[in-house]
Design a protein around this motif. Structure first.
Motif, PDB file in Angstrom:
ATOM      1  N   SER A  64      39.551  43.431  33.885  1.00 42.55           N
ATOM      2  CA  SER A  64      38.204  43.415  33.309  1.00 42.55           C
ATOM      3  C   SER A  64      37.865  44.805  32.787  1.00 42.55           C
TER       4      SER A  64
ATOM      5  N   ASN B 259      32.098  29.736  31.486  1.00 40.42           N
ATOM      6  CA  ASN B 259      33.413  30.165  31.963  1.00 40.42           C
ATOM      7  C   ASN B 259      33.312  31.081  33.176  1.00 40.42           C
ATOM      8  N   GLY B 260      32.215  30.981  33.900  1.00 39.23           N
ATOM      9  CA  GLY B 260      32.080  31.755  35.133  1.00 39.23           C
ATOM     10  C   GLY B 260      30.627  32.065  35.416  1.00 39.23           C
ATOM     11  N   ASN B 261      30.429  33.102  36.206  1.00 36.82           N
ATOM     12  CA  ASN B 261      29.103  33.525  36.611  1.00 36.82           C
ATOM     13  C   ASN B 261      28.547  34.496  35.576  1.00 36.82           C
ATOM     14  N   PRO B 262      27.325  34.276  35.092  1.00 34.77           N
ATOM     15  CA  PRO B 262      26.788  35.187  34.067  1.00 34.77           C
ATOM     16  C   PRO B 262      26.651  36.632  34.541  1.00 34.77           C
ATOM     17  N   LEU B 263      26.795  36.876  35.829  1.00 33.87           N
ATOM     18  CA  LEU B 263      26.732  38.271  36.277  1.00 33.87           C
ATOM     19  C   LEU B 263      28.106  38.905  36.307  1.00 33.87           C
ATOM     20  N   ARG B 264      29.113  38.132  35.969  1.00 34.00           N
ATOM     21  CA  ARG B 264      30.453  38.676  36.052  1.00 34.00           C
ATOM     22  C   ARG B 264      31.237  38.442  34.772  1.00 34.00           C
ATOM     23  N   ALA B 265      31.140  37.239  34.224  1.00 35.32           N
ATOM     24  CA  ALA B 265      31.924  36.892  33.042  1.00 35.32           C
ATOM     25  C   ALA B 265      31.079  37.133  31.790  1.00 35.32           C
ATOM     26  N   GLY B 266      31.587  37.939  30.892  1.00 36.85           N
ATOM     27  CA  GLY B 266      30.844  38.306  29.688  1.00 36.85           C
ATOM     28  C   GLY B 266      30.431  37.097  28.865  1.00 36.85           C
TER      29      GLY B 266
ATOM     30  N   PHE C 229      27.492  35.260  30.465  1.00 35.85           N
ATOM     31  CA  PHE C 229      26.281  36.054  30.249  1.00 35.85           C
ATOM     32  C   PHE C 229      25.793  35.862  28.808  1.00 35.85           C
TER      33      PHE C 229
ATOM     34  N   ALA D 175      33.807  27.109  37.157  1.00 40.98           N
ATOM     35  CA  ALA D 175      34.237  28.147  36.228  1.00 40.98           C
ATOM     36  C   ALA D 175      35.246  27.525  35.264  1.00 40.98           C
TER      37      ALA D 175
END
Lengths: 314, 375
Positions: free
Chosen positions: B91, B189-196, B199, B236
């Protein structure tokens, strides 16, 4: 077992050496072997300590220091952030989930281990249960999450079957992506892990104890209450602490399953430490410090309980 | 181990042959282009210095992402430098960490490809060294640091990737996603606090539902509503879940969804839609490490990927290159390439956030997401 052995060989090495009439070669050889063995032992112990320092103490120290180090010297900012609602919720969720799955997993695992590996159970059952447990306990992470999604997800095989039979699972309030869904998924690896680690203790229950208890007039309930469970309790507790830690640190499974919609500490650490959106290594370390503290508490509670329970054993 | 490496080397070599052919064909389509790009970029002294170093270390460039699987071999073929590609799936945070911790080692990264907020962190920490590529002037103003510490290389916009085997009516707008027929079908494709990308999806939903670059809250409310309806599922999303139909509507970057469409062709039909309103884009930034073990090779790499040739390679991987408008204006983009992209109309409305807005949106999502979006 091993210390008398060692004393014996040491004596054998020393005594003949002072007698010049005996052949020199055999004592020399044994002394050499003895020295080698001792050197090897020291080497292994040293290697173990190097390992502990490199992979446990140094990282812990790094976490401890990093959690208090800000841009301009020492700060309590990051540790204080743990008390904000968001991270407090994450800790509460993580502890609750670990506790629930460690308890259920522990009890179910103990029962299965007793039924499967006690001397009276058939051999094929024991083989089946132990080999399945070996596989299932190691089946975790993203593959496990997706296996559950295709079984129990909104479009899962089982969900659709039940629906066809007139039972709408998701109408009951169950969701694979909720706390209870996570707990069910965790139990898939928690129960088999319990079976594996508790089996030796269950196998060590002697048939004679039960027979002796029965001869003295004990009912099965009394046998379990006063003999079986007290003997099993320390190892059961130890296993449950291990299960707690196992669930507490699980990361890939809950992330793939809920994308972090249920706040858990490992997921929050991942968010701030290695994500593409935010970056706050110090907060990550503060969260890790919190995890270490929770695990230390769990171990402390275990030590206290074990001391009380095993008092009679001394 | 060594045999393994040998095999890997051989496979890479075979692959390279294929890529070289591809690059050659591309050059053939664009007569004169190669030399024009060279005319702008050629600095014989730089090429010589880079050749002398003989190698380049890149990090976090996945082969199936924005066509890096073709860009890296093309660079290798053109200049003969050996490219070492470390942790392709790392990342942005891990890229910066690699610069910090590998300082002084020969395997330290020479260049990084990071999100804009991480570009700012790197600049603030003094991890980058400024460098302006020959095509500097045609990189849009909003996408570069005026001093050249970092500059955007390509961008994507949020799109719906739809598995049409499962989904009968393809959604066109954010509003469409609320229809009951999409129950249990919409994923990020994931958590908005982690995956761009996740978000970005929340932000795009905000733009399409009365929010703005300064106010992401309507996007969170939108997903909370989708979750309440049972349409949003928090799995995810991965390529495999889109293909198999576990996440039949995957909200993700256009270049990823378009690449999946191509990859699954013949097996599953994937439709890619840019929502009519709420077009949110974000770009990645290239930067040269201040501690680059191969500083000349790093600059040569930048020259290459910002040349027309390099930028077209991004477009071939469906990522819009930073100099897209400039190249459209000069007519250097082949028709066949344009035909594979979604209609260009929605791209005119694309909005990019700045660093301040990003920081504010992160805080808001951090505070509200887990509280409001209940599944």
């Amino acid at each position: 077992m091993s210390s008398p052995d060692r004393a014996e060989t040491a004596a054998a090495g020393v005594v003949p050496a002072v007698s010049p009439t005996d052949g020199l070669a055999p004592p020399m050889g044994s002394r050499l072997g003895d020295g080698l063995a001792r050197a090897l032992q020291r080497l292994l112990v040293a290697a173990f300590f190097v390992y502990i320092v490199a992979f446990l103490l140094l990282p812990s120290a790094e976490v401890l220091v990093g959690a208090f180090r800000g841009e301009h010297g020492l700060t309590l900012r990051y540790v204080r952030e743990l008390l904000t609602q968001r991270y407090a919720t994450a800790f509460a969720n993580s502890v609750e989930l670990s506790l629930v799955t460690a308890l259920i997993g522990g009890v179910c695992g103990l029962a299965i281990a007793y039924l499967a590996v006690s001397p009276r159970s058939p051999h094929w059952l024991r083989t089946a249960v132990t080999s399945f447990s070996g596989v299932a306990a190691n089946f975790a992470g993203v593959p496990l999450a997706f296996a559950f999604v295709s079984t129990l997800g909104t479009m899962g095989l089982l969900t659709l079957w039940l629906q066809r039979m007139g039972f709408d699972l998701y109408a009951t309030g169950f969701s694979l992506f909720s706390f209870s869904g996570l707990a069910v998924t965790y139990l898939y690896f928690q129960i088999p892990l319990m079976v594996i680690i508790i089996s030796p203790a269950v196998q060590a229950l002697r048939r004679e104890w039960r027979e002796a208890a029965r001869n003295l007039g004990a009912t099965p309930w009394q046998y379990w209450r006063y003999v079986g469970l007290p003997i099993l309790m320390p190892s059961t507790l130890a296993a449950m602490v291990l299960l707690f830690g196992n669930a507490f640190a699980a990361y890939a499974t809950p992330y793939a399953l809920t994308s972090g919609n249920i706040a858990l500490v490992p997921i929050e650490i991942g968010n701030v430490l290695s994500g593409n959106v935010m970056s706050s290594p110090q907060l990550g370390k503060a969260l890790a410090l919190g995890m270490i503290a929770v695990m230390a508490l769990a171990m402390g509670a275990y030590a206290l309980l074990q001391r009380r329970i095993s008092r009679w054993q001394r | 181990m060594s045999q393994n490496e040998q095999q890997r080397g051989r496979r890479a070599f075979l692959k390279m042959g294929v890529y070289t052919l591809g690059a050659g064909a591309l050059g053939g389509l664009l007569p004169g282009l190669g030399s024009r790009a060279m005319a702008a970029g050629t600095d014989e002294a730089l090429i010589k210095a880079a050749r002398h170093e003989g190698r380049l270390n890149v990090i976090a460039l996945p082969p199936n992402w924005a066509n890096y699987g073709e860009i890296i071999p093309a660079f290798h073929h053109k200049y003969g430098l050996r490219v070492t590609s470390a942790s392709p799936n790392a990342s942005s945070a891990e890229e910066l960490q690699a610069i910090r911790t590998l300082k002084g080692q020969s395997r330290a990264p020479d260049v990084v490809d990071v999100g804009p907020s991480f570009a700012l962190i790197g600049q603030k920490e003094g991890l980058f060294v400024p460098y302006k590529v020959p095509t500097w002037d045609s990189i849009p103003e909003g996408m570069k640091d005026p001093e050249g510490h970092w500059y955007g290389d390509y961008f994507g916009v949020i799109s719906f990737g739809v598995n049409t085997r499962v989904v009968k009516h393809v959604p066109h707008s954010w509003d469409d996603l609320k229809r009951p027929e999409y129950k249990g079908q919409i994923a990020l494709n994931g958590n908005p606090l982690r995956a761009g990308a996740a978000f970005g999806a929340v932000w795009a939903a905000a733009l399409g539902n009365g929010g703005s670059l300064d106010d992401i809250t309507p996007g969170i409310e939108f997903f909370a509503d989708l979750a309440k309806r049972g349409n949003y599922i928090p799995i995810a999303a991965r390529p495999a879940t889109l293909e198999s139909g576990q996440t039949p509507i995957t909200v993700d970057w256009d270049y990823l969804n378009l690449a999946y469409r191509k990859k699954f062709k013949g097996r599953v039909a994937i439709d890619v839609r840019i929502p009519e309103t709420g077009v949110f884009g974000n770009y990645y930034c290239q930067a040269v490490s201040r501690f680059a073990p191969n500083p000349s090779a790093a600059r040569l790499w930048q020259d290459f990927i910002y040349s027309d040739e390099g930028q077209l390679l991004y477009l071939k991987g469906y990522a819009h290159p930073a100099r897209f408008n400039d190249m459209v204006a000069r007519g250097v983009i082949p028709e066949s390439l344009m035909a594979e992209l979604p209609p260009s109309e929605p791209y005119k409305n694309v909005r990019f956030p700045n660093a301040e807005q990003t920081k504010k949106a992160q805080d808001t999502v951090g505070k509200l997401w887990q509280k409001m979006v209940r599944t």
